[in-house]
Design an enzyme around this catalytic site. Structure first.
Site, PDB file in Angstrom:
ATOM      1  N   GLY A 189       0.817  -1.210   0.000  1.00 19.80           N
ATOM      2  CA  GLY A 189       0.000   0.000   0.000  1.00 19.80           C
ATOM      3  C   GLY A 189       0.850   1.258   0.000  1.00 19.80           C
ATOM      4  N   ASP A 190       1.883   1.277   0.845  1.00 19.66           N
ATOM      5  CA  ASP A 190       2.793   2.421   0.881  1.00 19.66           C
ATOM      6  C   ASP A 190       3.534   2.576  -0.442  1.00 19.66           C
ATOM      7  OD1 ASP A 190       2.785   3.426   3.767  1.00 19.66           O
ATOM      8  OD2 ASP A 190       3.107   1.297   4.066  1.00 19.66           O
ATOM      9  N   SER A 191       3.977   1.452  -0.993  1.00 20.47           N
ATOM     10  CA  SER A 191       4.754   1.518  -2.231  1.00 20.47           C
ATOM     11  C   SER A 191       3.906   1.987  -3.407  1.00 20.47           C
ATOM     12  CB  SER A 191       5.355   0.145  -2.535  1.00 20.47           C
ATOM     13  OG  SER A 191       6.221  -0.260  -1.488  1.00 20.47           O
TER      14      SER A 191
END
Length: 408
Positions: free
Chosen positions: A168-170
């Site tokens: 999700g962060d990436s």
């Protein structure tokens, strides 16, 4: 890096910690941008995450490669003033604080863009800068859940699972980097660095995940279909699944193209299925998914992974063993593409890192240095900002800025 990189001359200020913001700026740094990372005197927490070497995270080596570390106490007004001065010299600011934090410090986009109209301000947060949830904390796991990814990940008879990385962060970071490039294109088209129009790039983690969810929305809207967990299979596209071989290895076989399906069945010795008119197209195969998967599974489990791969590659069927990192280190494709780089840590220890991607033919990215020591570039950056040795000495003595001594 053999060339300066396509983003040479671009100055980026990173006001972020952990994953989303720093991965966004890592992408820019890998292609030549000057990225100045502002850290607290304690350092980015990711310095202590996952596997450590001599007290330092191995993840840090790649997440902050090519960046300059400037350690500033932003709780001190003098520290905030230094960051402000750096911000007003930047082309791009990337931040992933909770909405409102930078505004409290007088470093929000409304104020900075007013003073530097060409500034591109990339903001990454759990829920975006607006809406009823904007002030809530939202990590990548929350974005994956709200954005729909967790719901469809795993097996139908078990709870949803987490993908083994912080996806999700990436994904938010990739959207942030893309948004920065779009905004810079507009800035350059409207007058460039001197007088072009800057803007805010607002990336919400859940929206970055949601953007990857393919046909989820129209399928629900017009057909009332809620996509569910299907394990290793690709729902509605048959066959595409994970199968177990006789030696225990797992293999992905994607035989879902009509011609590919026929080649797959012939390679398996299942001429009956290859010539079954009802299976000639995907819409005929979908109702018989279980039958097809059972036939493929019976064939793979009677053979070792090497035989399966050799047979299906010879038949021009998309197939792959499910790789571990150990497989990657020995794989001829990874090696031919130079996807594993050799470097050395500050103490001289050899270390391998993933190579930069994508590959550009004229202005490729590269690794100039690994993740820096805390505050390693503080003196250089402040000197370039115009501070005298006396001014810097006072700031160091009073803890407004810090630098960690070199090892040894």
């Amino acid at each position: 890096m053999s060339t300066p990189g396509a983003l040479h001359g671009l100055k980026v200020l990173e006001l972020g910690t952990l994953i989303a913001g720093p991965f966004c700026t890592r992408l820019l740094a890998e292609f030549g941008a000057e990225v100045i990372k502002i850290e607290s005197p304690e350092g980015d927490p990711i310095r202590q995450w996952r596997v450590l070497h001599e007290g330092n995270s191995l993840w840090w080596s790649v997440q902050s490669r090519n960046k300059k570390s400037v350690a500033v106490n932003m709780k001190d007004a003098r520290g905030r003033d230094l960051v402000r001065r750096l911000a007003l010299e930047a082309d791009v600011i990337v931040e992933n604080y909770r909405p409102g934090v930078l505004e409290k410090w007088g470093l929000g986009p409304a104020e900075l863009i007013r003073e530097r109209p060409s500034l591109v301000f990339v903001r990454l947060s759990g829920y975006g800068q607006t809406g009823p949830m904007k002030d809530l904390p939202g990590f990548g796991a929350v974005g994956e859940s709200m954005g729909g990814m967790r719901y469809v990940s795993g097996h139908p008879d078990r709870p949803p699972v987490r993908i083994g990385i912080s996806i999700g962060d990436s994904l938010a970071a990739l959207h942030g980097a893309f948004g920065a490039m779009v905004a810079l294109r507009h800035r350059d088209a409207t007058g460039g660095k001197a007088c072009g129009q800057g803007q805010v790039v607002d990336v919400a983690l859940y929206e970055a995940v949601f953007n990857m969810m393919e046909s989820l929305v129209p399928e629900y809207d017009l057909a009332g279909v809620v996509r569910e967990r299907t394990g290793g299979a690709l729902p509605g596209i048959v066959p595409s699944n994970t199968y177990t071989c006789g030696d225990g290895a797992n293999v992905v076989i994607a035989g879902n193209g009509d011609a590919i399906f026929k080649r797959l069945m012939l390679a398996m010795g299942r001429d009956d299925l290859a010539h079954d008119a009802g299976l000639a197209t995907n819409d005929g195969r979908v109702p018989r998914t279980a039958e097809i998967d059972a036939a493929i599974g019976a064939w793979t489990v009677a053979r070792g992974i090497d035989e399966v791969l050799t047979t299906l590659k010879a038949a021009d069927v998309p197939v792959s063993k499910i790789y571990s990192v150990a497989d990657m280190f020995a794989d001829p494709q990874f090696l031919a593409r130079r996807m594993i780089e050799q470097h050395r840590l500050a103490d001289g220890t050899p270390i391998k890192l993933p190579a930069v991607t994508p590959k550009l033919s004229v202005t490729p990215g590269g690794t100039q240095w690994l993740g820096p020591r805390l505050g390693e570039h503080t003196r250089d950056v402040l000197g370039a900002l115009g501070l005298s040795e006396g001014e810097m000495g006072t700031l160091f003595a009073e803890g407004v800025v810090v630098e960690k001594p070199a090892p040894g």
